[in-house]
Design an enzyme around this catalytic site. Structure first.
Site, mmCIF file in Angstrom:
data_model
loop_
_atom_site.group_PDB
_atom_site.id
_atom_site.type_symbol
_atom_site.label_atom_id
_atom_site.label_comp_id
_atom_site.label_asym_id
_atom_site.label_seq_id
_atom_site.Cartn_x
_atom_site.Cartn_y
_atom_site.Cartn_z
ATOM 1 N N LYS A 110 -14.555 8.059 -3.537
ATOM 2 C CA LYS A 110 -15.816 8.328 -2.826
ATOM 3 C C LYS A 110 -16.374 9.687 -3.241
ATOM 4 C CE LYS A 110 -13.831 5.654 0.879
ATOM 5 N NZ LYS A 110 -13.022 5.673 2.112
ATOM 6 N N LYS B 73 0.896 14.365 1.183
ATOM 7 C CA LYS B 73 -0.466 14.635 0.697
ATOM 8 C C LYS B 73 -0.674 16.138 0.431
ATOM 9 C CE LYS B 73 -2.408 10.666 3.217
ATOM 10 N NZ LYS B 73 -3.072 9.768 2.245
ATOM 11 N N HIS C 13 0.803 -1.230 0.000
ATOM 12 C CA HIS C 13 0.000 0.000 0.000
ATOM 13 C C HIS C 13 0.830 1.271 0.000
ATOM 14 C CE1 HIS C 13 -3.938 -1.906 0.926
ATOM 15 N NE2 HIS C 13 -3.167 -2.822 1.482
ATOM 16 N N LYS D 182 -8.458 13.537 4.665
ATOM 17 C CA LYS D 182 -7.497 12.438 4.638
ATOM 18 C C LYS D 182 -6.550 12.629 5.811
ATOM 19 C CE LYS D 182 -6.401 13.907 0.403
ATOM 20 N NZ LYS D 182 -6.578 12.721 -0.404
ATOM 21 N N ARG D 183 -5.739 11.615 6.110
ATOM 22 C CA ARG D 183 -4.717 11.791 7.128
ATOM 23 C C ARG D 183 -3.813 12.963 6.745
ATOM 24 N NH1 ARG D 183 -4.227 7.932 11.533
ATOM 25 N NH2 ARG D 183 -2.181 8.870 11.842
ATOM 26 N N THR E 294 -8.511 6.467 -1.825
ATOM 27 C CA THR E 294 -9.861 5.912 -1.992
ATOM 28 C C THR E 294 -10.890 7.009 -1.723
ATOM 29 O OG1 THR E 294 -9.619 5.060 0.247
ATOM 30 C CG2 THR E 294 -9.389 3.482 -1.546
HETATM 31 C C1 F58 Z 1 -3.045 3.790 2.255
HETATM 32 N N1 F58 Z 1 -2.112 3.395 3.272
HETATM 33 C C2 F58 Z 1 -2.371 4.507 1.094
HETATM 34 N N2 F58 Z 1 -1.531 3.026 5.475
HETATM 35 O O1 F58 Z 1 -1.649 5.617 1.577
HETATM 36 C C3 F58 Z 1 -3.466 4.956 0.130
HETATM 37 O O2 F58 Z 1 -2.893 5.553 -0.992
HETATM 38 C C4 F58 Z 1 -4.303 3.765 -0.295
HETATM 39 O O3 F58 Z 1 -5.413 4.172 -1.030
HETATM 40 C C5 F58 Z 1 -4.804 2.998 0.918
HETATM 41 O O4 F58 Z 1 -3.716 2.645 1.764
HETATM 42 C C6 F58 Z 1 -5.527 1.724 0.538
HETATM 43 O O5 F58 Z 1 -4.762 0.970 -0.354
HETATM 44 C C7 F58 Z 1 -2.470 3.454 4.571
HETATM 45 O O6 F58 Z 1 -3.571 3.821 4.918
HETATM 46 C C8 F58 Z 1 -1.667 3.026 6.811
HETATM 47 O O7 F58 Z 1 -2.598 3.566 7.380
HETATM 48 C C9 F58 Z 1 -0.580 2.305 7.589
HETATM 49 C C10 F58 Z 1 -1.128 1.761 8.890
HETATM 50 C C11 F58 Z 1 -0.027 1.101 9.710
HETATM 51 C C12 F58 Z 1 1.135 2.004 9.945
HETATM 52 C C13 F58 Z 1 1.669 2.559 8.647
HETATM 53 C C14 F58 Z 1 0.581 3.224 7.798
#
Ligand code: F58
Length: 809
Positions: A658, A552, A363, A546-547, A654
């Site tokens: 949405k 970003k 991811h 978003k985060r 994502t």
């Molecule tokens: C996200 N990753 C990607 N990681 O940033 C985003 O582009 C993508 O659409 C999404 O995954 C789904 O594929 C993400 O959310 C985390 O939250 C991790 C959680 C554990 C620690 C490191 C980050």
């Protein structure tokens, strides 16, 4: 077959009167109270149970059908799930949404007040956790036998509040009032080992003598499919001290705290979700969580396999285990350990079975987000697993040596063990070596993975690499989140079949010529803004949710806001189109740069609010504590979707899907799934700006990026940054400006001018209401591809090779 008939059970009714009876009965027998004396909490729990009972019946039939079919199962392993609220969803899926409300009113209960007590399990950080939930939803909807495995954290993702504009974190004790959606399954408890050492027995088999034993207690929540009787489950593990962890002798001696020390220590494993986003903390407790998840889940998977099968050779034919990022990658050496040490299989057979069983989804592209663990920590916690990883690595490197003789650099890069500057286990390398398929989450991401991050592996095994573009649940993100738009679409298309077949939305294209439909389309958007209640419903609602992460680039959006502010200040007489810029999102508690950006946004919002020359045209709002629930309110109200990461950084996104599905137009870079969104909705209905990936790479790696040059050449940019540096925004945010002018890896200033000009195009387009409406409808009409149902079909056909199992009555 109706299982209840065989058991002499009364089927649950489908009328409001029967639902009302069941409510009363559950209130009486399960809560021990009556309508007259029930609290709202009693009413809520009772409503939840009454809805749940209707799904429980489908669950029993699903389990029976799956048992009979003995199919190939999908086991989805994920450290995170952002499931969202359960009540509304379960009412929709069980077809009780209408009758439940009628019944409550009959009983004198206020449905909104009762439903208002439903809380969201926040067992994830962001996109990755929400993707897991959307995929489970789609698997159930497509009748794919699947179980999601995860951790039942006591404390979910922290609650965000603002104090003087700065983020503060509060614990999320999400089960404080209990959780009516959960079924405990104490019979399926598992035992997990940690620490200790290994020994060889007389037959040469290795034994792991643990130093700590912890129990994993499972419970599950139902994952119903929409428009089908399938109800899958997500099984979550909670850590418990073993019986021997309670020290009775200490207790008897009056040392009460010491007596429970060990148990408390064990229970810490599932105490809290790590609130991290894309930067790893090398904390032992996190590694412990990962192994805890993997060990419990694999034993459960094997238990389930043995219900119908005996031959290990059948295991991969009946089992595919999808690793949601590297967090559950220890499942690879753990399965090897179980097969070799516990089951006595030879290494080669065990390895063949293991590799065939697993698949891995990556991811990220950020190298700092690729997990690695210090060898010494790994060895202390999981001594046997390190031996197995070494063995896997040795055999793997031999294969690489055969293919690329003499290429020492390649060997060093591909090794599962990093040697310099510190010995660490590279989880992504282990995940690629130990699986039959690796996938990225959008076209560009998968391509960049194969060309950059995982290039050596793609050279070695080109066919192992796949793309599966992410998707979102149309049930959750349009049907439930945007009921009025859903009704309008159903009216326009003449049926609601689109909800499970999202490509049917293309039927809306012909309605772009229908004046009455267009009028209603605008009215729905406006009503959704009123419902959200943040800012003028007639203003352009510009949304970035978003985060918070520097890649970003919320800071780029902020520079645009400051530029608008300064333009309005400089020429107050002009007619500016009113705009509401909405931010929502959390920053990791230790991510200071992101927190500075949050603080600055709030300061800019306050300064604008206090300025009557500007506030009629520009408003910045930042509701705290972004989560699935808040997102579901914001997304339907958005006109403009900000997807402005530096090209080559966002794996997919994502939220972008949405927002487009709900009729927002995107302003975005050629990053992640933005590219696929633009390809589908059409370049005319998408605002493109910024560097593309090759240009960004060249600027960054060519060392040619000089932020100061942009600052000096661009008057508006300079003025925006100077305002921050001069403390014009409550004296806050200098760190942000300094970082943009310093070594900003995300090339923010390089994209500034292109972004500002593009925002002017947005303003022009917004002024043409008719054209905007057409683009909005077309965004929805052409977003069918981004259904998670399509994503799951892609996984099922290309990676899992599984087929549906129908659950019949
Ligand atoms: C996200 N990753 C990607 N990681 O940033 C985003 O582009 C993508 O659409 C999404 O995954 C789904 O594929 C993400 O959310 C985390 O939250 C991790 C959680 C554990 C620690 C490191 C980050």
């Amino acid at each position: 077959m109706d299982v209840r008939n065989g058991m002499g059970l009364r089927p649950l009714g489908t009328s409001a009167a029967e639902f009302e009876q069941d409510l009363l009965s559950n209130l009486y027998y399960r809560r021990g109270t009556t309508v007259e004396s029930a609290s709202t909490q009693d009413a809520y729990e009772t409503l939840a149970l009454t809805v749940r009972d209707r799904l429980a019946e489908r669950r029993v039939r699903t389990a029976a059908a799956h048992y009979a079919a003995n199919p190939r199962w999908v086991y989805y392993l994920s450290a995170e799930y952002l499931l969202g609220k359960q009540l509304e969803q379960n009412m929709l899926y069980s077809g009780t949404d209408r009758i439940a409300r009628v019944a409550m009113k009959q009983l004198g209960l206020d449905p909104d007040e009762v439903e208002g007590l439903d809380i969201e399990p926040g067992l994830g950080n962001g996109g990755l956790g929400r993707l897991a939930a959307c995929l489970l939803d789609a698997m159930a909807t497509l009748d794919i036998p699947a179980v999601g495995y995860g951790i039942r954290y006591d404390l979910g993702i922290f609650k965000q509040a603002f104090k003087d504009g700065a983020q503060v974190e509060k614990p999320d004790d999400w089960t404080y009032q209990g959780n009516p959606w959960e079924f405990p399954a104490p019979d399926d408890q598992q035992t997990v080992f940690f620490y200790g050492h290994t020994e060889r027995d007389e037959n040469g088999r290795t034994q792991w003598i643990p130093g700590e034993i912890v129990l994993g207690e499972p419970s599950h929540m139902l994952v119903p499919g929409h428009g089908t009787d399938t109800v899958n489950i997500v099984r979550l593990w909670r850590a418990r001290g073993s019986e021997s962890s309670f020290d009775l002798s200490r207790f008897s001696a009056g040392q009460y705290a010491e007596a429970v020390d060990e148990a408390v220590h064990a229970e810490n494993i599932s105490k809290v979700l790590y609130p991290d986003d894309s930067t790893e903390l090398g904390r032992e407790l996190r590694l412990k969580q990962q192994y805890f998840l993997v060990s419990c889940s694999l034993r459960d998977i094997i238990r389930r396999f043995r219900l119908r099968n005996t031959d290990w050779a059948e295991f991969p034919k009946k089992t595919v285990i999808q690793l949601n990022d590297t967090h559950p990658t220890l499942a690879i050496p753990e399965l090897m350990r179980l097969l070799v040490d516990e089951e006595g299989l030879g290494w080669d057979l065990a390895w063949a079975l293991t590799k065939q069983t697993f698949a891995y989804t990556c991811h990220t592209l950020l190298p700092e987000a690729l997990e690695t663990w210090p060898v010494h920590m790994f060895e202390r916690l999981l001594p046997r697993h390190l031996e197995i990883v070494y063995e896997i690595n040795e055999r793997f490197l031999a294969e690489v040596r055969d293919r690329f003789p003499g290429d020492v650099d390649r060997l060093r890069r591909m090794s599962i063990i990093q040697e310099e500057p510190e010995r660490r286990v590279r989880m992504a390398n282990l995940a690629v070596v130990g699986t039959q398929a690796v996938n990225g989450v959008a076209e560009l991401h998968s391509q960049l993975l194969a060309e950059t991050t995982l290039r050596d592996f793609a050279d070695l095994w080109p066919t192992k690499f796949h793309n599966v573009t992410n998707g979102i649940s149309p049930r959750r993100f349009i049907k439930l989140a945007n009921p009025t738009l859903s009704s309008l679409i159903t009216e326009g298309l003449g049926s609601d079949a689109w909800i499970n077949d999202l490509d049917q939305l293309t039927g809306l294209e012909r309605l772009t010529g229908d004046a009455a439909f267009r009028e209603k389309w605008r009215a729905v958007k406006r009503a959704n803004k009123v419902r959200l209640g943040l800012g003028d419903p007639d203003s352009l609602t510009d949304v970035m949710i978003k985060r918070f992460h520097e890649y970003k680039r919320q800071q780029l959006n902020l520079l645009h806001i400051i530029t608008l502010y300064q333009r309005i200040k400089a020429s107050p007489g002009r007619a500016y189109a009113p705009r509401t810029v909405l931010f929502a999102g959390k920053a990791a508690p230790a991510y200071h740069a992101a927190k500075h950006i949050i603080r600055l946004i709030n300061a800019v919002a306050a300064v604008i609010d206090a300025d009557p020359a500007v506030s009629p045209y520009l408003k910045v709002v930042f509701p705290p504590n972004y989560n699935v629930t808040l997102g579901s309110l914001i997304i339907p109200a958005a006109d403009l979707s900000e997807q402005i990461s530096l090209a080559g950084k966002e794996a997919s996104g994502t939220g972008n899907m949405k927002l487009a599905l709900n009729g927002a137009l995107t302003i975005g870079t050629l990053d992640g799934a933005n590219i696929e969104i633009r390809d589908r909705v059409g370049a005319d209905n998408f605002f493109l700006f910024g560097l593309d990936t090759p240009a960004a790479l060249e600027l960054r790696h060519g060392g040619a990026y000089q932020p100061r040059a942009f600052y000096e050449q661009d008057e508006e940019l300079r003025s925006a940054l100077d305002a921050i540096l001069d403390g014009k925004f409550l004296g806050v945010g200098r760190e942000v400006a300094e970082s943009l002018l310093g070594r900003d890896e995300y090339l923010t200033l390089a994209d500034y001018r292109s972004y500002i000009d593009c925002q002017e195009q947005v303003e022009k387009a917004w002024a043409d209401t008719e054209q905007w409406t057409t683009s909005s409808i077309l965004n929805t009409a052409r977003s069918g591809f981004f259904s998670a149902d399509r994503t799951v079909r892609d996984y099922a056909a290309g990676i899992w090779h599984v087929s549906p199992v129908q659950v019949t009555r």
